[in-house]
Motif scaffolding. Structure first.
Motif, PDB file in Angstrom:
ATOM      1  N   THR A  92       0.831  -1.195   0.000  1.00 58.57           N
ATOM      2  CA  THR A  92       0.000   0.000   0.000  1.00 58.57           C
ATOM      3  C   THR A  92       0.875   1.258   0.000  1.00 58.57           C
ATOM      4  O   THR A  92       1.813   1.366   0.788  1.00 58.57           O
ATOM      5  CB  THR A  92      -0.910   0.025   1.235  1.00 58.57           C
ATOM      6  N   GLY A  93       0.547   2.201  -0.880  1.00 55.09           N
ATOM      7  CA  GLY A  93       1.260   3.463  -0.907  1.00 55.09           C
ATOM      8  C   GLY A  93       2.726   3.333  -1.230  1.00 55.09           C
ATOM      9  O   GLY A  93       3.552   4.105  -0.740  1.00 55.09           O
ATOM     10  N   SER A  94       3.079   2.359  -2.048  1.00 60.20           N
ATOM     11  CA  SER A  94       4.485   2.148  -2.385  1.00 60.20           C
ATOM     12  C   SER A  94       4.643   2.021  -3.881  1.00 60.20           C
ATOM     13  O   SER A  94       3.754   1.560  -4.591  1.00 60.20           O
ATOM     14  CB  SER A  94       5.007   0.874  -1.705  1.00 60.20           C
ATOM     15  N   ALA A  95       5.800   2.444  -4.379  1.00 57.12           N
ATOM     16  CA  ALA A  95       6.087   2.308  -5.806  1.00 57.12           C
ATOM     17  C   ALA A  95       6.618   0.923  -6.121  1.00 57.12           C
ATOM     18  O   ALA A  95       6.837   0.586  -7.276  1.00 57.12           O
ATOM     19  CB  ALA A  95       7.104   3.368  -6.232  1.00 57.12           C
ATOM     20  N   MET A  96       6.834   0.114  -5.096  1.00 58.47           N
ATOM     21  CA  MET A  96       7.433  -1.197  -5.292  1.00 58.47           C
ATOM     22  C   MET A  96       6.398  -2.307  -5.221  1.00 58.47           C
ATOM     23  O   MET A  96       5.351  -2.169  -4.601  1.00 58.47           O
ATOM     24  CB  MET A  96       8.514  -1.456  -4.245  1.00 58.47           C
ATOM     25  N   GLN A  97       6.720  -3.424  -5.829  1.00 59.66           N
ATOM     26  CA  GLN A  97       5.913  -4.631  -5.699  1.00 59.66           C
ATOM     27  C   GLN A  97       6.852  -5.819  -5.679  1.00 59.66           C
ATOM     28  O   GLN A  97       7.767  -5.918  -6.509  1.00 59.66           O
ATOM     29  CB  GLN A  97       4.929  -4.779  -6.859  1.00 59.66           C
ATOM     30  N   LEU A  98       6.642  -6.708  -4.730  1.00 59.30           N
ATOM     31  CA  LEU A  98       7.509  -7.876  -4.623  1.00 59.30           C
ATOM     32  C   LEU A  98       7.272  -8.838  -5.783  1.00 59.30           C
ATOM     33  O   LEU A  98       6.145  -9.014  -6.238  1.00 59.30           O
ATOM     34  CB  LEU A  98       7.261  -8.608  -3.297  1.00 59.30           C
ATOM     35  N   ASN A  99       8.339  -9.468  -6.226  1.00 57.21           N
ATOM     36  CA  ASN A  99       8.277 -10.465  -7.301  1.00 57.21           C
ATOM     37  C   ASN A  99       9.481 -11.368  -7.100  1.00 57.21           C
ATOM     38  O   ASN A  99      10.507 -11.259  -7.780  1.00 57.21           O
ATOM     39  CB  ASN A  99       8.341  -9.769  -8.673  1.00 57.21           C
ATOM     40  N   GLU A 100       9.375 -12.294  -6.129  1.00 52.39           N
ATOM     41  CA  GLU A 100      10.534 -13.047  -5.664  1.00 52.39           C
ATOM     42  C   GLU A 100      10.526 -14.490  -6.165  1.00 52.39           C
ATOM     43  O   GLU A 100       9.527 -15.202  -6.044  1.00 52.39           O
ATOM     44  CB  GLU A 100      10.558 -13.053  -4.134  1.00 52.39           C
ATOM     45  N   LEU A 101      11.653 -14.905  -6.724  1.00 54.66           N
ATOM     46  CA  LEU A 101      11.862 -16.295  -7.124  1.00 54.66           C
ATOM     47  C   LEU A 101      12.620 -16.982  -5.998  1.00 54.66           C
ATOM     48  O   LEU A 101      13.666 -16.494  -5.562  1.00 54.66           O
ATOM     49  CB  LEU A 101      12.665 -16.349  -8.417  1.00 54.66           C
ATOM     50  N   VAL A 102      12.096 -18.096  -5.512  1.00 58.80           N
ATOM     51  CA  VAL A 102      12.644 -18.751  -4.330  1.00 58.80           C
ATOM     52  C   VAL A 102      12.943 -20.217  -4.621  1.00 58.80           C
ATOM     53  O   VAL A 102      12.175 -20.890  -5.314  1.00 58.80           O
ATOM     54  CB  VAL A 102      11.653 -18.671  -3.143  1.00 58.80           C
ATOM     55  N   VAL A 103      14.059 -20.707  -4.080  1.00 60.50           N
ATOM     56  CA  VAL A 103      14.372 -22.131  -4.110  1.00 60.50           C
ATOM     57  C   VAL A 103      14.237 -22.669  -2.694  1.00 60.50           C
ATOM     58  O   VAL A 103      14.793 -22.101  -1.744  1.00 60.50           O
ATOM     59  CB  VAL A 103      15.797 -22.392  -4.633  1.00 60.50           C
ATOM     60  N   MET A 104      13.474 -23.753  -2.541  1.00 59.86           N
ATOM     61  CA  MET A 104      13.317 -24.429  -1.261  1.00 59.86           C
ATOM     62  C   MET A 104      14.084 -25.746  -1.308  1.00 59.86           C
ATOM     63  O   MET A 104      14.128 -26.417  -2.343  1.00 59.86           O
ATOM     64  CB  MET A 104      11.847 -24.727  -0.962  1.00 59.86           C
ATOM     65  N   THR A 105      14.666 -26.117  -0.173  1.00 59.16           N
ATOM     66  CA  THR A 105      15.393 -27.388  -0.080  1.00 59.16           C
ATOM     67  C   THR A 105      14.794 -28.249   1.027  1.00 59.16           C
ATOM     68  O   THR A 105      14.160 -27.734   1.951  1.00 59.16           O
ATOM     69  CB  THR A 105      16.877 -27.136   0.198  1.00 59.16           C
ATOM     70  N   PRO A 106      15.005 -29.576   0.948  1.00 60.36           N
ATOM     71  CA  PRO A 106      14.448 -30.455   1.972  1.00 60.36           C
ATOM     72  C   PRO A 106      15.019 -30.132   3.348  1.00 60.36           C
ATOM     73  O   PRO A 106      16.187 -29.751   3.495  1.00 60.36           O
ATOM     74  CB  PRO A 106      14.887 -31.854   1.518  1.00 60.36           C
ATOM     75  N   LEU A 107      14.188 -30.277   4.358  1.00 54.71           N
ATOM     76  CA  LEU A 107      14.627 -30.085   5.732  1.00 54.71           C
ATOM     77  C   LEU A 107      15.437 -31.281   6.207  1.00 54.71           C
ATOM     78  O   LEU A 107      15.078 -32.437   5.945  1.00 54.71           O
ATOM     79  CB  LEU A 107      13.425 -29.906   6.653  1.00 54.71           C
ATOM     80  N   ALA A 108      16.518 -30.999   6.895  1.00 55.24           N
ATOM     81  CA  ALA A 108      17.283 -32.055   7.546  1.00 55.24           C
ATOM     82  C   ALA A 108      16.706 -32.275   8.944  1.00 55.24           C
ATOM     83  O   ALA A 108      15.951 -31.438   9.462  1.00 55.24           O
ATOM     84  CB  ALA A 108      18.752 -31.655   7.637  1.00 55.24           C
ATOM     85  N   GLU A 109      17.054 -33.376   9.572  1.00 53.22           N
ATOM     86  CA  GLU A 109      16.563 -33.647  10.916  1.00 53.22           C
ATOM     87  C   GLU A 109      17.046 -32.547  11.863  1.00 53.22           C
ATOM     88  O   GLU A 109      18.232 -32.221  11.902  1.00 53.22           O
ATOM     89  CB  GLU A 109      17.057 -35.010  11.399  1.00 53.22           C
TER      90      GLU A 109
END
Length: 210
Positions: free
Chosen positions: A102-119
């Motif tokens: 709201t009220g910002s000139a920016m907009q998020l557009n994020e590319l993310v890599v997820m990895t498996p959780l370890a114990e």
């Protein structure tokens, strides 16, 4: 041998309305381990194909870590997929998300890599268990999904296609004048037009390959 994968991402914004974040019930009901299993992460079997729905729910669980503020809210995945980026026989999850500002000139557009959780992975543990019911539920969902965010990068344009090849992710996007997705100071704003950028993933980092 890496398998090349390609997904069309045209009309990502149009998909949002059909992707309401109903993550809590499906994840807890379908993926959460039994109470006597001590909430251990559910690992994806090696060489086992992952469904789009599982990848999307894992992304949604992770985005609960951004509950939003008065000016930035409604974090949601626009696209999700998976590929074995490091060739170890277990897929990584790749997703694209946005948020309303709201009220910002920016907009998020994020590319993310997820990895498996370890114990015992710290990414799946609340800093203060029992202090916040929301945090406890969020981390339970993350552990149930078996994945957590590993690396992210901002894409300064409207995404068109995403292609995975080995440890590299190729994104094709359009940049237009005064586009809110072009966040100055966070990433260089490219000239107007279509662009194809390649990112190389290594644990903890997404680096643009020239």
């Amino acid at each position: 041998m890496y398998e090349r994968k390609h997904w069309q991402a045209i009309g990502l914004r149009a998909l949002v309305a059909a992707m309401a974040l109903t993550v809590a019930a499906p994840l807890l009901a379908q993926d959460a381990p039994a109470a006597d299993a001590k909430d251990e992460a559910q690992s994806e079997p090696k060489n086992e194909p992952m469904s789009y729905d599982k990848a999307r729910r894992a992304a949604e669980a992770s985005l609960r870590l951004h509950p939003g503020t008065d000016s930035q809210y409604d974090y949601r995945p626009l696209w999700a997929g998976n590929a074995d980026l490091d060739g170890d026989g277990r897929p990584e999850i790749i997703y694209l998300y946005t948020a309303t500002q709201t009220g910002s000139a920016m907009q998020l557009n994020e590319l993310v890599v997820m990895t498996p959780l370890a114990e015992g992975d710290a990414r799946g543990q609340a800093a203060s268990p029992g202090k916040s019911a929301y945090d406890d539920e969020t981390y339970a969902l993350i552990r149930a999904s078996g994945y957590a965010d590993d690396a992210a990068v901002h894409i300064p344009g409207e995404m068109e296609t995403i292609t995975m090849d080995g440890d590299r992710i190729r994104v094709t996007f359009n940049s237009t004048r005064n586009l809110k997705l072009c966040v100055r100071g966070k990433v260089a704003c490219p000239p107007e037009g279509q662009h194809a950028w390649v990112y190389r993933w290594t644990p903890g980092k997404l680096t643009r390959a020239e």
